[in-house]
Design a protein around this motif. Structure first.
Motif, PDB file in Angstrom:
ATOM      1  N   ARG A 106       2.177   6.914  -8.845  1.00 41.96           N
ATOM      2  CA  ARG A 106       0.938   8.109 -10.116  1.00 41.96           C
ATOM      3  C   ARG A 106       0.579   6.942 -10.611  1.00 41.96           C
ATOM      4  O   ARG A 106      -0.514   6.770 -11.461  1.00 41.96           O
ATOM      5  N   ALA A 155       2.045   1.663  -3.509  1.00 47.45           N
ATOM      6  CA  ALA A 155       0.853   2.166  -3.911  1.00 47.45           C
ATOM      7  C   ALA A 155       0.450   3.597  -3.952  1.00 47.45           C
ATOM      8  O   ALA A 155       0.307   4.755  -4.975  1.00 47.45           O
ATOM      9  N   VAL A 156       0.269   4.051  -2.890  1.00 47.12           N
ATOM     10  CA  VAL A 156      -0.156   5.917  -2.476  1.00 47.12           C
ATOM     11  C   VAL A 156       1.167   6.477  -2.889  1.00 47.12           C
ATOM     12  O   VAL A 156       1.091   7.963  -2.825  1.00 47.12           O
ATOM     13  N   LEU A 210      -6.836  -2.960  -3.393  1.00 53.41           N
ATOM     14  CA  LEU A 210      -6.082  -2.623  -2.881  1.00 53.41           C
ATOM     15  C   LEU A 210      -5.848  -2.582  -4.817  1.00 53.41           C
ATOM     16  O   LEU A 210      -4.735  -1.812  -4.712  1.00 53.41           O
ATOM     17  N   ASP A 223      -7.287  -1.195  -7.104  1.00 49.01           N
ATOM     18  CA  ASP A 223      -7.556   0.080  -7.914  1.00 49.01           C
ATOM     19  C   ASP A 223      -7.527   1.234  -6.524  1.00 49.01           C
ATOM     20  O   ASP A 223      -8.205   2.307  -6.779  1.00 49.01           O
ATOM     21  N   PHE A 224      -7.268   1.830  -5.894  1.00 54.83           N
ATOM     22  CA  PHE A 224      -6.821   1.890  -4.121  1.00 54.83           C
ATOM     23  C   PHE A 224      -6.307   3.785  -4.837  1.00 54.83           C
ATOM     24  O   PHE A 224      -7.334   4.032  -4.782  1.00 54.83           O
ATOM     25  N   SER A 225      -5.317   3.206  -5.358  1.00 62.24           N
ATOM     26  CA  SER A 225      -4.510   4.408  -5.486  1.00 62.24           C
ATOM     27  C   SER A 225      -4.029   4.593  -7.083  1.00 62.24           C
ATOM     28  O   SER A 225      -4.056   5.333  -7.725  1.00 62.24           O
ATOM     29  N   ALA A 226      -3.321   3.494  -7.219  1.00 66.87           N
ATOM     30  CA  ALA A 226      -2.271   3.304  -8.492  1.00 66.87           C
ATOM     31  C   ALA A 226      -2.958   1.541  -9.201  1.00 66.87           C
ATOM     32  O   ALA A 226      -3.725   0.590  -8.015  1.00 66.87           O
ATOM     33  N   LYS A 285       1.079  -0.921   0.040  1.00 71.64           N
ATOM     34  CA  LYS A 285       0.036   0.090  -0.265  1.00 71.64           C
ATOM     35  C   LYS A 285       0.916   0.987  -0.150  1.00 71.64           C
ATOM     36  O   LYS A 285       0.854   2.579  -0.682  1.00 71.64           O
TER      37      LYS A 285
END
Length: 283
Positions: free
Chosen positions: A87, A83-84, A123, A125-128, A80
């Motif tokens: 981009r 991911a955050v 997770l 498609d949570f951020s990327a 995670k």
């Protein structure tokens, strides 16, 4: 400013399963100064990763030696965090042992965490956008001591061979890059040492999990799981390794520091370093 080492290791976790002030087993390998490979993800590694201020932008390969909690529990948090911090789309390549007994295969383990019906399915498609490709590595010992090449590209080569950690399927990894090399023993008992000698031959740095003292100073049952200092020195000498990094440490090893070092040096004349969380070392 001098260029970064072509191959560098950062220790995220130098301890074991006990809550004794060290994070559990985890390492990041930097190639030309860029964090690229994560080896194990034990408890506490997430916090140590933040303390190092390392960029996660290109951390995309994960090598799991085995699936004990103190080697794999932080995988969701680190995924995670990656991911955050990004981009664009992320492609994780996860490698780990095949399953046996109470232990799932690494593919099954990752699916239970991140698959369509996994605990952390959100997770994806949570951020990327995240794609995870998982490869199981055969963890059964054989007389042929067959090395498996996991990657050979752009001067980077990652090879693996079965280890042995009692009933937990386990894998030993070697990373070679621009004529430098590091090998990770993982938790290993006597049955896996021949394979370790084979893959560690003439490596620059052998990262050896050091949990027990020489017999009879540790509980006898622990020798079915781990390798004592005398044997560590013998393996390092016979494999002609350049240097040793002792990790997966506990208070018993810390307190017997000088005795552990003396035992290893009875057979191995090279440099020996005791790991600490956040230590950086260039093989």
């Amino acid at each position: 400013m001098p260029p970064p080492p072509v191959l560098e290791l950062v220790v995220l976790g130098s301890g074991g399963p006990g809550a004794v002030g060290r994070a559990s087993s985890s390492f990041v390998v930097l190639l030309d100064g860029i964090p690229r490979i994560l080896i194990d993800a034990g408890s506490g590694a997430f916090a140590r990763l933040g303390e190092t201020k390392l960029s996660l932008d290109r951390l995309d390969r994960i090598l799991l030696t085995h699936l004990h909690i103190d080697h794999s529990a932080e995988l969701p948090g680190i995924f995670k965090a990656r991911a955050v911090a990004s981009r664009g789309a992320i492609n994780f390549h996860v490698f780990g042992p095949s399953g046996a007994g109470k232990f799932p295969s690494t593919k099954r383990f990752v699916d239970l965490l991140f698959g369509k019906h996994g605990a952390f399915a959100y997770l994806a498609d949570f951020s990327a956008p995240i794609t995870i490709v998982t490869t199981d590595i055969g963890a059964t010992l054989s007389r042929t001591r067959k090395l498996q090449t996991l990657l050979a590209k752009d001067g980077l080569k990652i090879t693996a061979i079965a280890g042995h950690h009692d009933d937990a399927p386990s894998i030993i990894y070697r990373i070679d890059y621009k004529n430098r090399s590091v090998v990770f023993s993982g938790d290993i008992d006597a049955a896996g040492l021949d394979n370790l000698r084979s893959i560690a031959d003439h490596c620059n740095l052998l990262v050896f999990n050091t949990v027990v003292l020489d017999r009879p100073q540790s509980a006898e049952a622990l020798y079915t799981l781990h390798t004592p200092p005398k044997s560590i020195g013998e393996v390092a000498a016979s494999a002609h390794v350049g240097a040793l990094l002792l990790t997966h440490l506990n208070p018993a090893i810390d307190q017997a520091h000088d005795d552990v070092l003396a035992s290893i040096h009875r057979n191995y004349a090279g440099p020996v370093t005791f790991a600490e969380d956040r230590l950086r070392i260039a093989p």
